[in-house]
Design a protein around this motif. Structure first.
Motif, PDB file in Angstrom:
ATOM      1  N   SER A 258       0.980  -1.118   0.182  1.00  0.00           N
ATOM      2  CA  SER A 258      -0.013  -0.033  -0.007  1.00  0.00           C
ATOM      3  C   SER A 258       0.924   1.245   0.056  1.00  0.00           C
ATOM      4  O   SER A 258       1.394   1.848   1.083  1.00  0.00           O
ATOM      5  CB  SER A 258      -1.144   0.042   1.131  1.00  0.00           C
ATOM      6  OG  SER A 258      -1.607  -1.038   1.507  1.00  0.00           O
TER       7      SER A 258
ATOM      8  N   ASN B  65       0.573   1.467  -6.450  1.00  0.00           N
ATOM      9  CA  ASN B  65       0.697   0.613  -5.462  1.00  0.00           C
ATOM     10  C   ASN B  65       1.942  -0.590  -5.587  1.00  0.00           C
ATOM     11  O   ASN B  65       2.402  -0.869  -6.661  1.00  0.00           O
ATOM     12  CB  ASN B  65      -0.439   0.047  -4.970  1.00  0.00           C
ATOM     13  CG  ASN B  65      -1.332  -0.914  -5.926  1.00  0.00           C
ATOM     14  OD1 ASN B  65      -0.698  -1.873  -6.210  1.00  0.00           O
ATOM     15  ND2 ASN B  65      -2.312  -0.565  -6.468  1.00  0.00           N
TER      16      ASN B  65
ATOM     17  N   GLU C 239      -8.076  -0.937  -1.729  1.00  0.00           N
ATOM     18  CA  GLU C 239      -7.254   0.347  -0.830  1.00  0.00           C
ATOM     19  C   GLU C 239      -8.424   1.356  -0.402  1.00  0.00           C
ATOM     20  O   GLU C 239      -8.391   1.809   0.646  1.00  0.00           O
ATOM     21  CB  GLU C 239      -6.327   0.738  -1.562  1.00  0.00           C
ATOM     22  CG  GLU C 239      -5.057  -0.184  -1.825  1.00  0.00           C
ATOM     23  CD  GLU C 239      -4.055   0.371  -2.608  1.00  0.00           C
ATOM     24  OE1 GLU C 239      -2.933  -0.090  -2.549  1.00  0.00           O
ATOM     25  OE2 GLU C 239      -4.242   1.185  -3.230  1.00  0.00           O
TER      26      GLU C 239
END
Length: 216
Positions: A59, A64, A160
């Motif tokens: 993350s 990412n 996310e």
């Protein structure tokens, strides 16, 4: 004489990154040759340095860690990837292993476990933190017993966004943390709701908890 393992480490939290690099310095057979704070920077460093192993948070702002891992394994297949995460999300484990990564460890693991994973990766062995191994096994068993139940196919970025929304962040806060626009966050949230069939933040939060994205 054993070859020194050349490693690049990526994490957007500077204290964690510097601390990990400091620990690696004590390993005689492992050398940190580069540090990155984003997926984009990581891919650029790998292209320049051609390390043996990459240790990367999944993350990070912008690109990412999973997307970066996909690019690295496609363009530089000799570089082994070990992913780090704070969350026991089996979907993330699946996604990172699909990139041909050689490890997925939780950030609260001991350093000896990480050092072992680096050495194992050089031998072609895959390492998972024990809680993740248990989750993967249970997930596999669940799939065998309930083949008709399929997970909602959310993308890595959608997961996310979902995680941050479930943790109480506003749209603006999600955008700032992921380094994307407010409009992009709103688009992701709309797509998440369409895919999950949930229409409220409360329902999305419960779903995120069930998926292991957050413990809130």
């Amino acid at each position: 004489m054993n070859k020194t393992i050349r490693v690049v480490i990526a994490d957007d939290h500077k204290v964690f990154l510097e601390g990990l690099c400091s620990l690696v310095k004590d390993e005689k057979d492992i050398e940190v040759v580069g540090k990155a704070a984003s997926g984009t920077e990581l891919v650029e460093l790998v292209a320049k340095l051609r390390p043996d192993v990459v240790i990367s948070d999944i993350s990070m702002p912008g690109m990412n860690g999973i997307t970066a891992a996909q690019k690295i394994t496609q363009e530089f297949p000799d570089t082994r990837i070990i992913a780090l995460s704070m969350h026991k999300d089996t979907q993330f484990v699946r996604e990172i292993l699909k990139t041909n990564a050689y490890g997925f460890l939780l950030k609260d693991c001991c350093f000896d476990e990480l050092a072992h994973a680096v050495r194992s990766a050089m031998k072609g062995e895959i390492c998972l933190s024990q809680p993740l191994r248990d989750s993967v096994v249970m997930d596999y068993i669940g799939t065998l017993r309930n083949p008709q139940e399929e997970e909602v196919p959310l993308s890595t970025r959608e997961r996310e966004v979902l995680k941050l929304i479930a943790e109480g962040n506003s749209t603006k806060e999600v955008a700032e943390q992921l380094c994307i626009s407010v409009k992009t966050v709103e688009t992701h949230r709309r797509q998440i709701m369409q895919k999950t069939k949930y229409t409220s933040v409360a329902e999305l939060t419960k779903y995120a908890i069930r998926c292991g994205l957050t413990t809130v």
